[in-house]
Design a protein around this motif. Structure first.
Motif, PDB file in Angstrom:
ATOM      1  N   TYR A  23      40.902 -63.908   4.362  1.00  0.00           N
ATOM      2  CA  TYR A  23      40.649 -65.339   4.140  1.00  0.00           C
ATOM      3  C   TYR A  23      40.337 -65.643   2.668  1.00  0.00           C
ATOM      4  N   CYS A  24      40.841 -66.795   2.194  1.00  0.00           N
ATOM      5  CA  CYS A  24      40.535 -67.287   0.842  1.00  0.00           C
ATOM      6  C   CYS A  24      40.253 -68.783   0.927  1.00  0.00           C
ATOM      7  N   ALA A  25      39.366 -69.279   0.055  1.00  0.00           N
ATOM      8  CA  ALA A  25      39.046 -70.707   0.053  1.00  0.00           C
ATOM      9  C   ALA A  25      40.284 -71.510  -0.330  1.00  0.00           C
TER      10      ALA A  25
ATOM     11  N   ILE B 291      44.588 -70.769  -1.792  1.00  0.00           N
ATOM     12  CA  ILE B 291      45.577 -69.722  -2.092  1.00  0.00           C
ATOM     13  C   ILE B 291      46.086 -69.921  -3.526  1.00  0.00           C
ATOM     14  N   CYS B 292      45.938 -68.906  -4.357  1.00  0.00           N
ATOM     15  CA  CYS B 292      46.339 -69.016  -5.759  1.00  0.00           C
ATOM     16  C   CYS B 292      47.867 -68.906  -5.876  1.00  0.00           C
ATOM     17  N   PRO B 293      48.458 -69.666  -6.806  1.00  0.00           N
ATOM     18  CA  PRO B 293      49.930 -69.762  -6.849  1.00  0.00           C
ATOM     19  C   PRO B 293      50.641 -68.481  -7.275  1.00  0.00           C
ATOM     20  N   TYR B 294      49.894 -67.489  -7.786  1.00  0.00           N
ATOM     21  CA  TYR B 294      50.528 -66.243  -8.243  1.00  0.00           C
ATOM     22  C   TYR B 294      50.388 -65.118  -7.231  1.00  0.00           C
ATOM     23  N   CYS B 295      49.605 -65.321  -6.168  1.00  0.00           N
ATOM     24  CA  CYS B 295      49.143 -64.201  -5.344  1.00  0.00           C
ATOM     25  C   CYS B 295      50.062 -63.931  -4.156  1.00  0.00           C
ATOM     26  N   ASP B 296      50.500 -62.680  -4.006  1.00  0.00           N
ATOM     27  CA  ASP B 296      51.321 -62.348  -2.829  1.00  0.00           C
ATOM     28  C   ASP B 296      50.626 -61.318  -1.928  1.00  0.00           C
TER      29      ASP B 296
ATOM     30  N   ASN C  14      48.167 -60.289   1.326  1.00  0.00           N
ATOM     31  CA  ASN C  14      48.180 -60.807   2.701  1.00  0.00           C
ATOM     32  C   ASN C  14      46.962 -61.725   2.880  1.00  0.00           C
ATOM     33  N   VAL C  15      47.163 -63.030   2.625  1.00  0.00           N
ATOM     34  CA  VAL C  15      46.037 -63.969   2.610  1.00  0.00           C
ATOM     35  C   VAL C  15      46.326 -65.202   3.456  1.00  0.00           C
ATOM     36  N   VAL C  16      45.265 -65.823   3.949  1.00  0.00           N
ATOM     37  CA  VAL C  16      45.399 -67.111   4.642  1.00  0.00           C
ATOM     38  C   VAL C  16      44.260 -68.011   4.170  1.00  0.00           C
TER      39      VAL C  16
ATOM     40  N   GLY D  43      38.405 -55.369   0.358  1.00  0.00           N
ATOM     41  CA  GLY D  43      39.341 -56.100  -0.499  1.00  0.00           C
ATOM     42  C   GLY D  43      39.936 -57.273   0.257  1.00  0.00           C
ATOM     43  N   GLY D  44      40.753 -58.035  -0.466  1.00  0.00           N
ATOM     44  CA  GLY D  44      41.286 -59.192   0.244  1.00  0.00           C
ATOM     45  C   GLY D  44      42.504 -59.770  -0.432  1.00  0.00           C
ATOM     46  N   GLY D  45      42.609 -61.065  -0.204  1.00  0.00           N
ATOM     47  CA  GLY D  45      41.663 -61.988   0.362  1.00  0.00           C
ATOM     48  C   GLY D  45      40.339 -62.049  -0.419  1.00  0.00           C
ATOM     49  N   THR D  46      39.394 -62.661   0.220  1.00  0.00           N
ATOM     50  CA  THR D  46      38.109 -62.880  -0.436  1.00  0.00           C
ATOM     51  C   THR D  46      36.959 -62.396   0.452  1.00  0.00           C
ATOM     52  N   PRO D  47      36.635 -61.115   0.374  1.00  0.00           N
ATOM     53  CA  PRO D  47      35.554 -60.603   1.225  1.00  0.00           C
ATOM     54  C   PRO D  47      34.173 -61.151   0.861  1.00  0.00           C
TER      55      PRO D  47
HETATM   56  S1  SF4 Z   1      43.171 -62.958  -2.898  1.00  0.00           S
HETATM   57 FE1  SF4 Z   1      42.182 -63.824  -4.723  1.00  0.00          FE
HETATM   58  S2  SF4 Z   1      43.936 -64.142  -6.036  1.00  0.00           S
HETATM   59 FE2  SF4 Z   1      44.793 -63.955  -3.990  1.00  0.00          FE
HETATM   60  S3  SF4 Z   1      44.853 -66.054  -3.136  1.00  0.00           S
HETATM   61 FE3  SF4 Z   1      42.919 -65.178  -2.560  1.00  0.00          FE
HETATM   62  S4  SF4 Z   1      41.511 -65.900  -4.127  1.00  0.00           S
HETATM   63 FE4  SF4 Z   1      43.537 -66.104  -4.958  1.00  0.00          FE
END
Ligand code: SF4
Ligand SMILES: C[S@@+](CC[C@H](N)C(=O)[O-])C[C@H]1O[C@@H](n2cnc3c(N)ncnc32)[C@H](O)[C@@H]1O
Length: 383
Positions: free
Chosen positions: A19-21, A23-28, A30-32, A70-74
């Motif tokens: 999970y992330c608050a 989603i950053c435009p550069y990040c690939d 595995n995030v939601v 790691g994450g995502g945003t732990p």
């Molecule tokens: S993992 Fe970090 S860099 Fe990637 S979308 Fe989430 S906040 Fe942004």
């Protein structure tokens, strides 16, 4: 006294929190987007605990080398969930002594307010995604914090955790060597023991990938990127940081990331959480696992006692190539015996003659010149 970890048998744990608050435009990765679904997050924590338990049945008794959230945003995880995972891992794999427990954090005020609780849960090393110390750069990167907010979060982290690392991203469009060096030097004044400066990578599946494809902006060309890399190495060396891996610099050996070193040395690690990768030596064979990427599939997989597709055996050739690939990223390099098994005959000697590789204590490693050219070095070695 703490017994040193044994990379041959000890097992590290990687926990992926997707999970992330925002989603950053550069990040690939595995995030939601975190939509505050606390039931789902509680279910994911329970599934991660079951997954660790299930994999401990596969490995049999082992010692715990390190834990990495790691994450995502732990840093958005409930501290109780972090504590429960740490406790379960310690109970299943008794560590030899104090171990490194790292958690990745975003530098917002809201998250900084929880650092003490995360430290009380057992986290002793924070890896913070500062990314930039310039508000225009942070806005371009789509970050949800300002440079001042990041500085405040670093100050709070320094009081809560004994060890602190920061991530920075460079090679933004229009960034000059002088701009970046000034920004990096300002960052170094903040005080931390470890820094990971990453060159901005344009991944085709991201918003940045699409913007670059339609010509909205252009990243720095190869020459400028190489100059930015050089400037980074110089500024960090001058400030007392050793470049112990392509993108990792530490103030002294004790400040190096034990978890990452374990992985780069070819140590075993359990991967839990959606999309997490793992590497385990089972009955003498190195295996690779990857968990289901979608949260729903991961939860269903745990329910059905199959959170990962499988632990696939790696051929001896693939396992050795992976050791070479990882080892050559670091100053430790890779054992000559491992490299000999997979290298094209004559390639090692010719790369040594070109000044890109060197021999050191039974290992071959990349030189400072060879490390930024790693892709080419590997191509020459492994075809
Ligand atoms: S993992 Fe970090 S860099 Fe990637 S979308 Fe989430 S906040 Fe942004
Ligand atoms: C998985 S992210 C997690 C960190 C945390 N969520 C954050 O964003 O602060 C780990 C790091 O990878 C780096 N990163 C992610 N995507 C990148 C890209 N496309 N180019 C360069 N660095 C990237 C960022 O520096 C980030 O801090």
């Amino acid at each position: 006294m703490t017994e040193p970890p044994d990379p041959g048998t000890d097992v590290a744990l990687y926990v992926h929190w997707p999970y992330c608050a925002r989603i950053c435009p550069y990040c690939d990765f595995n995030v939601v987007r975190d939509r505050g679904r606390t039931d789902e997050q509680a279910a994911l924590t329970a599934a991660i605990l079951s997954d660790i338990q299930a994999q401990s049945a596969l490995t049999g008794p082992r010692r715990l080398a390190s834990i990495f959230f790691g994450g995502g945003t732990p840093s958005l995880m409930a501290p109780e969930a972090v504590a429960a995972i740490i406790d379960r891992a310690r109970a299943l794999f008794p560590p030899r002594g104090d171990i490194e427990i790292t958690l990745e954090a975003n530098p917002t005020d809201a998250e900084a307010a929880r650092f003490q609780a995360l430290a009380a849960a057992g986290v002793n090393r924070l890896s913070m995604g500062v990314q930039a110390l310039d508000d225009a750069a942070l806005a371009f990167l789509g970050r949800n914090h300002s440079a001042d907010e990041a500085r405040r979060a670093v100050a709070v982290a320094a009081t809560a955790f004994p060890r602190l690392s920061i991530d920075l991203i460079y090679a933004l469009p229009g960034q000059s060597v002088a701009d970046w060096t000034a920004e990096l030097t300002r960052a170094l004044d903040m005080g931390f023991e470890h820094v990971s400066p990453y060159q901005l990578t344009i991944e085709s599946t991201t918003a940045f990938g699409r913007a670059v494809a339609r010509g909205a902006w252009t990243p720095p060309d190869q020459d400028l990127a190489a100059d930015l890399y050089e400037a980074t190495q110089h500024a960090l060396a001058a400030a007392g940081f050793d470049a112990y891996e392509v993108s990792n610099h530490a103030r002294g050996i004790a400040a190096r990331s034990a978890h990452n070193l374990h992985v780069w040395r070819g140590g075993d690690y359990i991967g839990v959480g959606p999309g997490a990768h793992g590497r385990l030596t089972l009955n003498g064979t190195r295996t690779a696992s990857v968990a289901h990427r979608a949260i729903g599939s991961y939860l269903a997989g745990v329910e059905a006692a199959a959170p990962w597709s499988e632990h696939t055996p790696l051929s001896a050739q693939d396992a050795a190539e992976e050791r070479v690939l990882l080892g050559l990223r670091t100053v430790e390099g890779v054992a000559v015996s491992v490299l000999e098994d997979v290298a094209t005959p004559g390639a090692t000697a010719s790369l040594i003659a070109d000044g890109l590789l060197e021999h050191i204590n039974g290992h071959i490693r990349t030189t400072a010149t060879g490390r930024p050219l790693l892709d080419g070095v590997l191509k020459a070695l492994l075809v």
